[in-house]
Design a protein around this motif. Structure first.
Motif, PDB file in Angstrom:
ATOM      1  N   ASP A 184       0.828  -1.210   0.000  1.00  0.00           N
ATOM      2  CA  ASP A 184       0.000   0.000   0.000  1.00  0.00           C
ATOM      3  C   ASP A 184       0.861   1.257   0.000  1.00  0.00           C
ATOM      4  N   ASP A 185       2.041   1.138   0.614  1.00  0.00           N
ATOM      5  CA  ASP A 185       2.868   2.334   0.846  1.00  0.00           C
ATOM      6  C   ASP A 185       3.829   2.660  -0.289  1.00  0.00           C
ATOM      7  N   PHE A 186       4.054   1.715  -1.223  1.00  0.00           N
ATOM      8  CA  PHE A 186       5.046   1.948  -2.283  1.00  0.00           C
ATOM      9  C   PHE A 186       4.446   1.718  -3.668  1.00  0.00           C
ATOM     10  N   ASP A 187       4.998   2.469  -4.640  1.00  0.00           N
ATOM     11  CA  ASP A 187       4.547   2.359  -6.030  1.00  0.00           C
ATOM     12  C   ASP A 187       5.334   1.296  -6.790  1.00  0.00           C
ATOM     13  N   VAL A 188       6.635   1.202  -6.456  1.00  0.00           N
ATOM     14  CA  VAL A 188       7.495   0.227  -7.119  1.00  0.00           C
ATOM     15  C   VAL A 188       8.330  -0.479  -6.064  1.00  0.00           C
ATOM     16  N   ILE A 189       8.449  -1.802  -6.195  1.00  0.00           N
ATOM     17  CA  ILE A 189       9.221  -2.611  -5.250  1.00  0.00           C
ATOM     18  C   ILE A 189      10.300  -3.343  -6.044  1.00  0.00           C
ATOM     19  N   TYR A 190      11.547  -2.896  -5.854  1.00  0.00           N
ATOM     20  CA  TYR A 190      12.665  -3.492  -6.583  1.00  0.00           C
ATOM     21  C   TYR A 190      13.333  -4.570  -5.749  1.00  0.00           C
ATOM     22  N   CYS A 191      13.392  -5.801  -6.294  1.00  0.00           N
ATOM     23  CA  CYS A 191      14.042  -6.911  -5.618  1.00  0.00           C
ATOM     24  C   CYS A 191      15.434  -7.131  -6.195  1.00  0.00           C
ATOM     25  N   VAL A 202       8.557 -11.856  -2.023  1.00  0.00           N
ATOM     26  CA  VAL A 202       7.702 -10.663  -2.011  1.00  0.00           C
ATOM     27  C   VAL A 202       6.368 -10.974  -2.701  1.00  0.00           C
ATOM     28  N   LEU A 203       6.457 -11.654  -3.845  1.00  0.00           N
ATOM     29  CA  LEU A 203       5.231 -11.979  -4.583  1.00  0.00           C
ATOM     30  C   LEU A 203       4.316 -12.908  -3.787  1.00  0.00           C
ATOM     31  N   ASN A 224       1.979  -6.218  -9.868  1.00  0.00           N
ATOM     32  CA  ASN A 224       2.520  -5.329 -10.903  1.00  0.00           C
ATOM     33  C   ASN A 224       3.556  -4.343 -10.377  1.00  0.00           C
ATOM     34  N   LYS A 225       3.659  -4.215  -9.062  1.00  0.00           N
ATOM     35  CA  LYS A 225       4.629  -3.274  -8.476  1.00  0.00           C
ATOM     36  C   LYS A 225       6.021  -3.884  -8.331  1.00  0.00           C
ATOM     37  N   GLY A 274       9.445  10.123 -16.792  1.00  0.00           N
ATOM     38  CA  GLY A 274       8.074   9.711 -16.510  1.00  0.00           C
ATOM     39  C   GLY A 274       7.795   8.280 -16.933  1.00  0.00           C
ATOM     40  N   LYS A 275       8.849   7.447 -16.960  1.00  0.00           N
ATOM     41  CA  LYS A 275       8.671   6.081 -17.474  1.00  0.00           C
ATOM     42  C   LYS A 275       8.557   5.030 -16.387  1.00  0.00           C
ATOM     43  N   ILE A 276       8.538   5.474 -15.124  1.00  0.00           N
ATOM     44  CA  ILE A 276       8.285   4.466 -14.086  1.00  0.00           C
ATOM     45  C   ILE A 276       6.782   4.413 -13.872  1.00  0.00           C
ATOM     46  N   ARG A 277       6.252   3.225 -14.121  1.00  0.00           N
ATOM     47  CA  ARG A 277       4.792   3.070 -14.048  1.00  0.00           C
ATOM     48  C   ARG A 277       4.439   2.445 -12.730  1.00  0.00           C
TER      49      ARG A 277
END
Ligand code: 4NP
Length: 156
Positions: free
Chosen positions: A77-84, A93-94, A104-105, A153-156
């Motif tokens: 809920d707190d993050f837009d993108v989660i990089y592993c 994480v999944l 999708n994050k 603006g390419k991080i979705r």
């Protein structure tokens, strides 16, 4: 924009990724919140590994003020993108994802450098100082790509 870096212990790779990105967004005055977490709870509350701190200090990205915490469902809920950092972190994480929006994050950070190659940031924990320096360099390059994507603006 809120970005979370994730590894296993949150004392080597993800704090370094976190430190690199924090420094870059601050230098560029970008409105991006950065944090990191581990999928395991072994090192919760601890500072990063001394060898990772020393490498960060030697090359100009201090991370001694970070403290380890465990990844939690709420992070979706707190993050837009989660990089592993590797595919094992990604699977862990999944496994906590509640829906497609959560899934999708989640990304592998080195896919920012080499799309779809699914490469891992090697775990340096049982390695040498050269392994820590290699992690530093890989994450410096990967976070440069993240910054470029944010600016375009390419991080979705
Ligand atoms: P990290 O490295 O996932 O990059 O923080 C590790 C740190 C600690 C352990 C494994 C990997 N450990 O087994 O305690």
């Amino acid at each position: 924009m809120r970005i979370l870096m994730v590894c296993l212990g949150n004392i080597c790779r993800s704090p370094m990724a976190d430190g690199h990105l924090r420094k870059k967004v601050k230098d560029l005055n970008l409105d991006v919140f950065v944090d990191s977490a581990g999928t395991a709870n072994y090192h919760v509350g601890e500072a990063p590994d001394k060898r990772m701190i020393a490498t960060g200090a030697k090359f100009g990205t201090p991370i001694d003020d970070l403290r380890a915490r465990q990844f939690k469902v709420r992070d979706y809920d707190d993050f837009d993108v989660i990089y592993c950092m590797d595919s094992s972190n990604l699977q862990n994480v999944l496994a906590l994802a509640r829906n497609e929006q959560d899934r999708n994050k989640v990304r592998l950070i080195l896919n920012e450098l080499q799309p779809d190659a699914n490469l891992a940031v090697p775990d340096p924990y049982y390695g040498t100082m050269a392994d820590f320096e290699a992690v530093y360099d890989l994450l410096d390059s990967a976070t440069d790509c993240v910054i470029e994507k944010i600016q375009n603006g390419k991080i979705r």
